[in-house]
Every structure is written in structure tokens, then in C-alpha cells.
Enzyme design. Structure first.
Site, PDB file in Angstrom:
ATOM      1  N   LYS A 219       0.844  -1.197   0.000  1.00 39.79           N
ATOM      2  CA  LYS A 219       0.000   0.000   0.000  1.00 39.79           C
ATOM      3  C   LYS A 219       0.882   1.251   0.000  1.00 39.79           C
ATOM      4  O   LYS A 219       1.617   1.496   0.944  1.00 39.79           O
ATOM      5  CB  LYS A 219      -0.916   0.003   1.228  1.00 39.79           C
ATOM      6  CG  LYS A 219      -1.706   1.311   1.408  1.00 39.79           C
ATOM      7  CD  LYS A 219      -2.675   1.232   2.595  1.00 39.79           C
ATOM      8  CE  LYS A 219      -3.294   2.608   2.900  1.00 39.79           C
ATOM      9  NZ  LYS A 219      -4.224   2.566   4.048  1.00 39.79           N
TER      10      LYS A 219
ATOM     11  N   LYS B  63     -10.209  12.897   7.786  1.00 40.07           N
ATOM     12  CA  LYS B  63      -9.804  12.509   9.138  1.00 40.07           C
ATOM     13  C   LYS B  63      -9.734  13.742  10.034  1.00 40.07           C
ATOM     14  O   LYS B  63      -9.372  14.823   9.576  1.00 40.07           O
ATOM     15  CB  LYS B  63      -8.401  11.879   9.092  1.00 40.07           C
ATOM     16  CG  LYS B  63      -8.333  10.479   8.503  1.00 40.07           C
ATOM     17  CD  LYS B  63      -6.900   9.968   8.546  1.00 40.07           C
ATOM     18  CE  LYS B  63      -6.746   8.603   7.900  1.00 40.07           C
ATOM     19  NZ  LYS B  63      -7.419   7.519   8.628  1.00 40.07           N
TER      20      LYS B  63
ATOM     21  N   ASP C  61       1.473   6.243   5.661  1.00 41.03           N
ATOM     22  CA  ASP C  61       0.502   5.344   5.043  1.00 41.03           C
ATOM     23  C   ASP C  61       1.036   4.677   3.771  1.00 41.03           C
ATOM     24  O   ASP C  61       0.335   3.894   3.138  1.00 41.03           O
ATOM     25  CB  ASP C  61      -0.813   6.090   4.769  1.00 41.03           C
ATOM     26  CG  ASP C  61      -2.038   5.204   4.945  1.00 41.03           C
ATOM     27  OD1 ASP C  61      -1.924   4.160   5.613  1.00 41.03           O
ATOM     28  OD2 ASP C  61      -3.098   5.554   4.398  1.00 41.03           O
TER      29      ASP C  61
ATOM     30  N   ASP D 114     -12.212   6.995   3.356  1.00 44.35           N
ATOM     31  CA  ASP D 114     -11.025   6.749   4.179  1.00 44.35           C
ATOM     32  C   ASP D 114     -10.627   5.268   4.172  1.00 44.35           C
ATOM     33  O   ASP D 114      -9.571   4.905   4.688  1.00 44.35           O
ATOM     34  CB  ASP D 114     -11.290   7.239   5.611  1.00 44.35           C
ATOM     35  CG  ASP D 114     -10.019   7.446   6.403  1.00 44.35           C
ATOM     36  OD1 ASP D 114      -8.921   7.384   5.810  1.00 44.35           O
ATOM     37  OD2 ASP D 114     -10.118   7.678   7.625  1.00 44.35           O
TER      38      ASP D 114
ATOM     39  N   GLU E 144      -9.435   3.698   1.763  1.00 46.14           N
ATOM     40  CA  GLU E 144      -8.867   3.805   0.422  1.00 46.14           C
ATOM     41  C   GLU E 144      -7.820   2.741   0.129  1.00 46.14           C
ATOM     42  O   GLU E 144      -7.627   2.361  -1.021  1.00 46.14           O
ATOM     43  CB  GLU E 144      -8.268   5.204   0.211  1.00 46.14           C
ATOM     44  CG  GLU E 144      -6.837   5.411   0.752  1.00 46.14           C
ATOM     45  CD  GLU E 144      -6.703   5.245   2.260  1.00 46.14           C
ATOM     46  OE1 GLU E 144      -7.718   5.379   2.956  1.00 46.14           O
ATOM     47  OE2 GLU E 144      -5.584   4.968   2.733  1.00 46.14           O
TER      48      GLU E 144
ATOM     49  N   ARG F 201      -7.630  -0.455   0.756  1.00 46.42           N
ATOM     50  CA  ARG F 201      -8.156  -1.702   0.188  1.00 46.42           C
ATOM     51  C   ARG F 201      -8.569  -1.519  -1.262  1.00 46.42           C
ATOM     52  O   ARG F 201      -8.552  -2.466  -2.047  1.00 46.42           O
ATOM     53  CB  ARG F 201      -9.308  -2.218   1.050  1.00 46.42           C
ATOM     54  CG  ARG F 201     -10.494  -1.291   1.123  1.00 46.42           C
ATOM     55  CD  ARG F 201     -11.456  -1.658   2.242  1.00 46.42           C
ATOM     56  NE  ARG F 201     -10.983  -1.225   3.551  1.00 46.42           N
ATOM     57  CZ  ARG F 201     -11.625  -1.445   4.691  1.00 46.42           C
ATOM     58  NH1 ARG F 201     -12.762  -2.125   4.701  1.00 46.42           N
ATOM     59  NH2 ARG F 201     -11.138  -1.014   5.838  1.00 46.42           N
TER      60      ARG F 201
END
Ligand code: BES
Ligand code: MN
Ligand code: ZN
Length: 460
Positions: free
Chosen positions: A227, A239, A250, A309, A311, A313
Site C-alpha cells: 500500500k 480525518k 501510510d 477513508d 482507500e 483496500r
């Protein structure tokens, strides 16, 4: 050579005497009275990770260091020593076995890591004298991989957007003569990666899919998917500031697969490696994807956006579909996928999901062996109902707040064939507080375990 090591025995190296809780008492008895009383007065008991400076035994002699370790598998006590000791050169006393030598070097280096992009450390790291023995290069490769992952994660999003992440990937691939290609921006639509495009299109920094291949075509095919959300604002489901604060990390999954790939290539494992990284910024603009939009997928089915949020996956779904299309022998993905995995396991260990008990057991055994913990959670199919959608084949988030890490994993599972052994790591990728060998900041989690599992099987 890393600046925490030296291979040159300077005359003035300070010696480190290694003791364990059980060897300590006997060792103490063998010491001169002056040393015995020094140690007694200091209250030192030989506990793992604790160091003590010893005065010279005689006038004009040298100072030495005592270090407590658990046993010869201990890594972290060496990490503690590397942060505790003053600048200078240190050598380990006596004949130590190979395992101790490797774990000492590994822990020492992991503990010596500093993120130096914007600030110099306020002391020179103490240097450990290491022999140029045959097995230490493998430790160096391991350390360099972990440093690479940490550096990528620690770099702020302003300088680690999708473009910079792709450049880092390309650079790394180039060092091993691997092929690296990138599908950029609107080409993602042309090449049928609709979810990667949808998640990333709101950012001025274009979304892309990074695709690295290396190795002999006939070797077992192993594909790593990471990811690469270079910043996760949450999108229109924005968020709150507390939740957004750490979201430069992330892309931690991408950092893991790039570092793991580097390690695999450096050690020339007998595999045909592929690395896929969807690199995007989950941003906000007039063009952002929206709650309740329905997305096409590369796999052909439809996804309702329950939450922008969720995102990770989405971008992983398209990348996994491409991974599966080659019918590889194994797929592993790494992702900072859910807050729920952290609620379940805390920051220290990766959550592991797998459709294959043998693969999971191999990873768990390796994790145990190299002190790189993972914990398996179930792909509990009945919870697939939490992802039901009235308008599309699946919802990316659903209304239930139960079992968030499991439902995220089940979402990914929809893109993976049951016949391909697959492991999914939901990682935190960050040390929130310092522990021996693990400074605050970006961290590789499960990486050494997965490498050990692969090396066992594929090291020629
Ligand atoms: N990147 C986050 C997950 C995350 C948050 C990992 C904090 C580590 C630390 C992910 O994209 C996310 O926002 N997940 C949501 C999913 C939810 C909207 C279904 C989450 O976990 O809250
Ligand atoms: Mn998110
Ligand atoms: Zn995210």
C-alpha cells in the site's frame, strides 16, 4: 560500511564483556576484588540490555564495558548498548559464536539508526568492531533493508509523494538490474486500474502503479504488493487532525515490499520476484471520489464507496487483481490498512491473515525465530456480510464497526484466488515510543520474518 561498524581494530577499542543472568555470578567471582566491589556498589546485576562501565583493573589499563544479554538469540540488548554507550570503538571479548556475532551486529545497527535527512545526530554513533566473516554480509543486507524502509516511512509526505516513491523504487530496482515500469495518471484508466485512479485523482500529485520484476522467468513466482498511500487525509470523509497526524506513514506497506524486494535481490534468492505498488495520495479536491460513488474494478465487479477513508483496500484491490493474473506461486501484501488492527494488537506486531495454513505457519515460525512478531487473525468469512451493498457487489467499508481488520482483509480476499497462497500483513509501520533497537519513527514489521521464511525455502 554503515557508520556504526568498523572492521579495523584500533588499539583503543573498548572491550565489551557479555554476561547473562546465569553466567553473571560466576564471572563476578573470577574478577579482582576492586572490580567486584565496583560492580557491587553500582548495583549492577547483569540484566539483559543493561551496560556498566568498568574501571581499569590496574593503573594505566583500559576501561571496559559489561553488557547483559538474554542469550545468543538476543538482538535487542545490543540495540540498547548502541544507544547507551558513548562514541568510540567497541569490540566483543572472547570467542563468540556466529549466532551471537550476527545478532549483536543486527541489534547494534538497528539501534544505531537515525533519520538524518533534516538534522544531524548530536553524537557520533559508537562503532562495533565486526569481523569480515562470511555471514556478516547477510546481516548488512538485512540492516540496509530495514534502514531503507525506515527512511522511506520517515520522509515527510512533502518529499515522499507518489512521484518520489516511484523514483525511490526505480532507483532501487536499477541497482539490481530489475525492470521497473510505471503506469501514470490517466493511463491508469486506459490500462484498467479504475480504483487506483479514483483514489488518487484528487491530488495534484498523480496516482501511479509501480511494477518491478526481477529474476529468472522459470523460478518460483513471488509477488509482493504494498500500500503506497503517500498521505491519507481520509479524502472527503476527512480525518480529524489527530487521525491525520501520522499519515505520512501510510505508504509503509510500499516501504516494506520495496525493502523486502531489495533484500531478496541482494541475497539473490532463487525466485522470480514481482513488486506492485499502487502509489497515490488520498487527497481532497473538487475531483475527489465521493462517499456512495460506485467504482469499477480491474477484477470486473463493482464497489460502493462506503467511506473514502477506506482507500487502501481499493488501491490494493486493483494491484492484487494484476498480481493474480500471472498465477504466481505466492502473493504477500503489506499495508497500514486499518486502525482496528492496532486496537487489536497494538503497535508492536503485524496482523497476519492468510488463506493458506502452511504459509501462515511458516511465517509464524520464522517470526518467532527472529524476534519479529506477527499474530494471525482469521479470515472469518461470515463477516463478509458487513461488506454487503445494496447497489454494488461489495461495499468498501459498510456500516458495522465490528472486526475492522478482518473485514478489510476479507475485502482484499475478494481479489485473490483461493488457489494462490496469500498472506496479508496489516502493519503499523511505526514505533510510537523508543524500545531497545527500535527508535521512534518508521519501522519494518514482519519484514525480517518474511525474508527468513523465503530464504529458508529459496536460498540456493
Ligand atoms: N491508513 C488508515 C489506517 C490506519 C490508521 C493505519 C492509523 C494505521 C494508523 C486507513 O486508510 C483507514 O483510514 N482505515 C479506516 C477504515 C475505515 C474507514 C473503514 C480505519 O481504520 O479507520
Ligand atoms: Mn484511510
Ligand atoms: Zn490509509
Amino acid at each position: 560500511m554503515l557508520n556504526c561498524f568498523t572492521t579495523e581494530a584500533g588499539e583503543d577499542a573498548t572491550t565489551i564483556t557479555v554476561v547473562t543472568k546465569s553466567s553473571f555470578a560466576n564471572w563476578l567471582k573470577s574478577q579482582p576484588n576492586s572490580i567486584q566491589s565496583w560492580i557491587k556498589a553500582s548495583g549492577y546485576l547483569g540484566k539483559a540490555g543493561k551496560t556498566l562501565l568498568l574501571p581499569p583493573v590496574e593503573e594505566g589499563g583500559s576501561i571496559s564495558v559489561l553488557l547483559g544479554v538474554e542469550d545468543n538469540r538476543d538482538i535487542w540488548s545490543w540495540g540498547a548498548a548502541a544507544t547507551e554507550l558513548a562514541s568510540g570503538t567497541y569490540s566483543i571479548v572472547g570467542n563468540i559464536d556466529q549466532e551471537t556475532a550476527e545478532n549483536a551486529a543486527l541489534g547494534w545497527a538497528l539501534g544505531s539508526y537515525r533519520f538524518t535527512r533534516y538534522k544531524n545526530p548530536n553524537k557520533n554513533p559508537p562503532k562495533l568492531l565486526i569481523p569480515e566473516a562470511a555471514a556478516l554480509p547477510s546481516v548488512l543486507n538485512l540492516v540496509e533493508a530495514v534502514y531503507f524502509a525506515r527512511d522511506l516511512i520517515n520522509t515527510p509526505s512533502s518529499e515522499m509523494g507518489p512521484g518520489e516513491l516511484a523514483a525511490a523504487a526505480n532507483d532501487m530496482a536499477g541497482r539490481f538490474d530489475a525492470d521497473c515500469s510505471v503506469v501514470l495518471g490517466d493511463d491508469l484508466l486506459r490500462d484498467d486500474y479504475p480504483m487506483i485512479h479514483a483514489v488518487g485523482r484528487a491530488s495534484v500529485r498523480k496516482p501511479r502503479l509501480i511494477d518491478i520484476t526481477w529474476g529468472k522467468p522459470k523460478s518460483p513466482k513471488i509477488t509482493l504488493v504494498g500500500k503506497g498511500v503517500c498521505f491519507d487525509t481520509g479524502g472527503l470523509d476527512l480525518k480529524p487532525s489527530s487521525g491525520m497526524l501520522m499519515m505520512k506513514k501510510d505508504m509503509g506497506g510500499a516501504a516494506h515490499v520495496l525493502a523486502l524486494g531489495q533484500l531478496i535481490m541482494a541475497n539473490r534468492l532463487d525466485i522470480r520476484l514481482r513488486i506492485l505498488v499502487p502509489a497515490v495520495e488520498n487527497s481532497v479536491s473538487g475531483d475527489a471520489f465521493r462517499p456512495m460513488d460506485v467504482l469499477k474494478t480491474r477484477a470486473g465487479f463493482s464497489v460502493e464507496v462506503g467511506n473514502t477513508d477506506a482507500e487502501g483496500r481499493l488501491v490494493l484491490g486493483d494491484a492484487l487483481t494484476e498480481a493474480v493474473s500471472e498465477n504466481p506461486d505466492m502473493i504477500m501484501d503489506f499495508a497500514t490498512l486499518t486502525g482496528a488492527a492496532r486496537v487489536a494488537l497494538g503497535p508492536d506486531m503485524a496482523a497476519l491473515f492468510s488463506n493458506n495454513d502452511q504459509l501462515a505457519a511458516n511465517i509464524e515460525a520464522a517470526a518467532e525465530d527472529c524476534a519479529d512478531p506477527v499474530w494471525r487473525l482469521p479470515l472469518w468469512q461470515p463477516y463478509r456480510r458487513f461488506l454487503d451493498s445494496d447497489v454494488a457487489d461489495i461495499n468498501n467499508a459498510g456500516q458495522s464497526r465490528f472486526a475492522g481488520a478482518i473485514t478489510a482483509a476479507l475485502f482484499l480476499k475478494e481479489f485473490v484466488s483461493d488457489h494462490i497462497p496469500w498472506a496479508h500483513f496489516d502493519i503499523y509501520g511505526w514505533n510510537p515510543a523508543k524500545r531497545p533497537g527500535r527508535p521512534v519513527g518508521g519501522e519494518a514489521m514482519g519484514l525480517r520474518a518474511v525474508y527468513a521464511m523465503l530464504a529458508k525455502k529459496y536460498k540456493g
